[in-house]
Design a protein around this motif. Structure first.
Motif, PDB file in Angstrom:
ATOM      1  N   TYR A  20     -18.234   8.269  -3.666  1.00  0.00           N
ATOM      2  CA  TYR A  20     -17.997   7.125  -2.781  1.00  0.00           C
ATOM      3  C   TYR A  20     -19.244   6.831  -1.944  1.00  0.00           C
ATOM      4  CZ  TYR A  20     -13.048   7.807  -3.939  1.00  0.00           C
ATOM      5  OH  TYR A  20     -11.845   7.947  -4.588  1.00  0.00           O
ATOM      6  N   GLU A  21     -19.942   7.873  -1.532  1.00  0.00           N
ATOM      7  CA  GLU A  21     -21.197   7.662  -0.810  1.00  0.00           C
ATOM      8  C   GLU A  21     -22.234   7.015  -1.712  1.00  0.00           C
ATOM      9  OE1 GLU A  21     -24.903  10.151   1.166  1.00  0.00           O
ATOM     10  OE2 GLU A  21     -23.056  11.221   0.623  1.00  0.00           O
ATOM     11  N   ARG A  22     -22.343   7.532  -2.928  1.00  0.00           N
ATOM     12  CA  ARG A  22     -23.295   6.973  -3.895  1.00  0.00           C
ATOM     13  C   ARG A  22     -23.037   5.490  -4.153  1.00  0.00           C
ATOM     14  NH1 ARG A  22     -21.664   8.736  -9.511  1.00  0.00           N
ATOM     15  NH2 ARG A  22     -20.163   7.071  -9.001  1.00  0.00           N
ATOM     16  N   ASP A  23     -21.751   5.116  -4.220  1.00  0.00           N
ATOM     17  CA  ASP A  23     -21.389   3.731  -4.530  1.00  0.00           C
ATOM     18  C   ASP A  23     -21.421   2.821  -3.311  1.00  0.00           C
ATOM     19  OD1 ASP A  23     -21.004   4.478  -7.163  1.00  0.00           O
ATOM     20  OD2 ASP A  23     -18.854   4.832  -6.914  1.00  0.00           O
ATOM     21  N   GLY A  24     -21.682   3.382  -2.121  1.00  0.00           N
ATOM     22  CA  GLY A  24     -21.804   2.563  -0.918  1.00  0.00           C
ATOM     23  C   GLY A  24     -20.511   2.306  -0.186  1.00  0.00           C
ATOM     24  N   PHE A  25     -19.427   3.010  -0.578  1.00  0.00           N
ATOM     25  CA  PHE A  25     -18.146   2.783   0.078  1.00  0.00           C
ATOM     26  C   PHE A  25     -18.049   3.517   1.412  1.00  0.00           C
ATOM     27  CE2 PHE A  25     -16.500   2.523  -4.531  1.00  0.00           C
ATOM     28  CZ  PHE A  25     -17.065   1.272  -4.668  1.00  0.00           C
ATOM     29  N   ILE A  26     -18.829   4.559   1.594  1.00  0.00           N
ATOM     30  CA  ILE A  26     -19.005   5.184   2.894  1.00  0.00           C
ATOM     31  C   ILE A  26     -20.511   5.231   3.148  1.00  0.00           C
ATOM     32  CG2 ILE A  26     -16.887   6.530   2.680  1.00  0.00           C
ATOM     33  CD1 ILE A  26     -18.558   8.995   2.122  1.00  0.00           C
ATOM     34  N   PRO A  27     -20.947   5.274   4.399  1.00  0.00           N
ATOM     35  CA  PRO A  27     -22.387   5.194   4.680  1.00  0.00           C
ATOM     36  C   PRO A  27     -23.126   6.440   4.196  1.00  0.00           C
ATOM     37  CG  PRO A  27     -21.134   5.534   6.708  1.00  0.00           C
ATOM     38  CD  PRO A  27     -20.120   5.297   5.632  1.00  0.00           C
ATOM     39  N   PRO A  28     -24.429   6.328   4.015  1.00  0.00           N
ATOM     40  CA  PRO A  28     -25.226   7.483   3.571  1.00  0.00           C
ATOM     41  C   PRO A  28     -25.165   8.614   4.593  1.00  0.00           C
ATOM     42  CG  PRO A  28     -26.468   5.436   3.373  1.00  0.00           C
ATOM     43  CD  PRO A  28     -25.237   5.107   4.154  1.00  0.00           C
ATOM     44  N   ALA A  29     -25.141   9.834   4.077  1.00  0.00           N
ATOM     45  CA  ALA A  29     -25.111  11.007   4.953  1.00  0.00           C
ATOM     46  C   ALA A  29     -26.515  11.511   5.202  1.00  0.00           C
ATOM     47  CB  ALA A  29     -24.268  12.112   4.305  1.00  0.00           C
ATOM     48  N   GLU A  30     -26.704  12.062   6.375  1.00  0.00           N
ATOM     49  CA  GLU A  30     -27.969  12.755   6.636  1.00  0.00           C
ATOM     50  C   GLU A  30     -27.956  14.085   5.892  1.00  0.00           C
ATOM     51  OE1 GLU A  30     -28.750  13.142  10.746  1.00  0.00           O
ATOM     52  OE2 GLU A  30     -28.737  10.983  11.157  1.00  0.00           O
ATOM     53  N   ARG A  31     -29.131  14.680   5.755  1.00  0.00           N
ATOM     54  CA  ARG A  31     -29.243  15.927   5.000  1.00  0.00           C
ATOM     55  C   ARG A  31     -29.820  17.036   5.881  1.00  0.00           C
ATOM     56  NH1 ARG A  31     -28.101  15.850  -0.807  1.00  0.00           N
ATOM     57  NH2 ARG A  31     -27.757  13.649  -1.311  1.00  0.00           N
ATOM     58  N   THR A  32     -29.400  18.251   5.611  1.00  0.00           N
ATOM     59  CA  THR A  32     -30.003  19.412   6.259  1.00  0.00           C
ATOM     60  C   THR A  32     -31.360  19.676   5.603  1.00  0.00           C
ATOM     61  OG1 THR A  32     -29.091  21.006   4.697  1.00  0.00           O
ATOM     62  CG2 THR A  32     -27.696  20.377   6.578  1.00  0.00           C
ATOM     63  N   PRO A  33     -32.202  20.503   6.205  1.00  0.00           N
ATOM     64  CA  PRO A  33     -33.493  20.836   5.574  1.00  0.00           C
ATOM     65  C   PRO A  33     -33.339  21.385   4.164  1.00  0.00           C
ATOM     66  CG  PRO A  33     -33.488  21.536   7.855  1.00  0.00           C
ATOM     67  CD  PRO A  33     -32.093  21.086   7.557  1.00  0.00           C
TER      68      PRO A  33
END
Length: 247
Positions: A20-33
């Protein structure tokens, strides 16, 4: 939160959340190091909104709504929602028309054999005259599958049964209401396959329950989407004072 944290609430997989994130249905997530996704309450609200919209409007419309929201096209998102409500209203009107027509057309029909003929209706012209339409109109309805008269083996003329007449009268009612032929054909097919007035009554009751369920799902989806919008845009173009409303 991790993908599994969001997934657990809805009984879906963590991979589904990532999709769902990949398809844009939820916003992009931040990433840990180290590359792990970090989700927040905003992502959780977006997922709740999206899945509620799926139940209310279907996968395609729900995806379009969320993409429009994330692209800053709120009016486009609301227009899709409006279309869903408009279709639901049309379905309710159709159901009401069908109930009205069935109550009138099928009164006492349990005592009438399905292929019984009305002696007053011998030709396509007779039926056209009864309805106040042209024979060409009835031929169009036959081509669309709305009426399905048998043919006399000797003459080749159409033979209209009580069922054919009922279907034609129902089609005439819905046509006056502005419904398209393919929509009318679908309604008539439901009536033909219902198996009699009692089964048809159950079918209409089931239709009513489905419309009610969809309506309440739309309410829940609107609330979830509103919650999400409040997080990402607390004032999405809403007038702040009564005097700001365009009259």
């Amino acid at each position: 939160m991790r993908p599994s944290d969001l997934a657990r609430e809805h009984g879906i997989s963590a991979q589904a959340v990532r999709n769902y994130e990949r398809d844009g249905f939820i916003p992009p997530a931040e990433r840990t190091p180290t590359g792990y996704r970090i989700y927040t309450e905003t992502h959780a609200a977006a997922l709740r909104a999206y899945l509620s919209l799926v139940r209310a409007h279907g996968y395609s419309a729900a995806g379009q709504i969320m993409l429009a929201v994330h692209d800053g096209r709120l009016d486009d998102a609301l227009a899709i929602i409006d279309q869903g409500h408009h279709q639901l209203l049309r379905d309710r009107e159709t159901l009401g028309s069908v109930r009205q027509a069935v109550d009138h057309l099928m009164a006492g029909s349990d005592a009438v054999p399905d292929r019984a003929r009305d002696p007053r209706i011998r030709t396509i012209g007779d039926l056209a005259h009864r309805l106040g339409v042209t024979p060409a109109t009835l031929r169009n309805w036959e081509e669309a599958g709305i009426i399905a008269p048998e043919r006399d083996r000797a003459t080749g003329y159409r033979v209209f049964s009580a069922t054919d007449i009922r279907d034609a009268e129902l089609a005439h009612l819905l046509r006056r209401g502005g419904y398209l032929l393919d929509h009318i054909a679908a309604v008539v097919r439901q009536i033909r396959t219902a198996g009699g007035t009692e089964a048809l009554s159950h079918a209409l009751d089931d239709w009513q329950r489905k419309l009610t369920a969809q309506g309440t799902a739309m309410l829940r989806a609107a609330a979830r989407l509103s919650d999400y919008l409040a997080l990402v845009d607390p004032d999405p173009g809403v007038p702040s004072r009564p005097s700001d409303v365009v009259r």
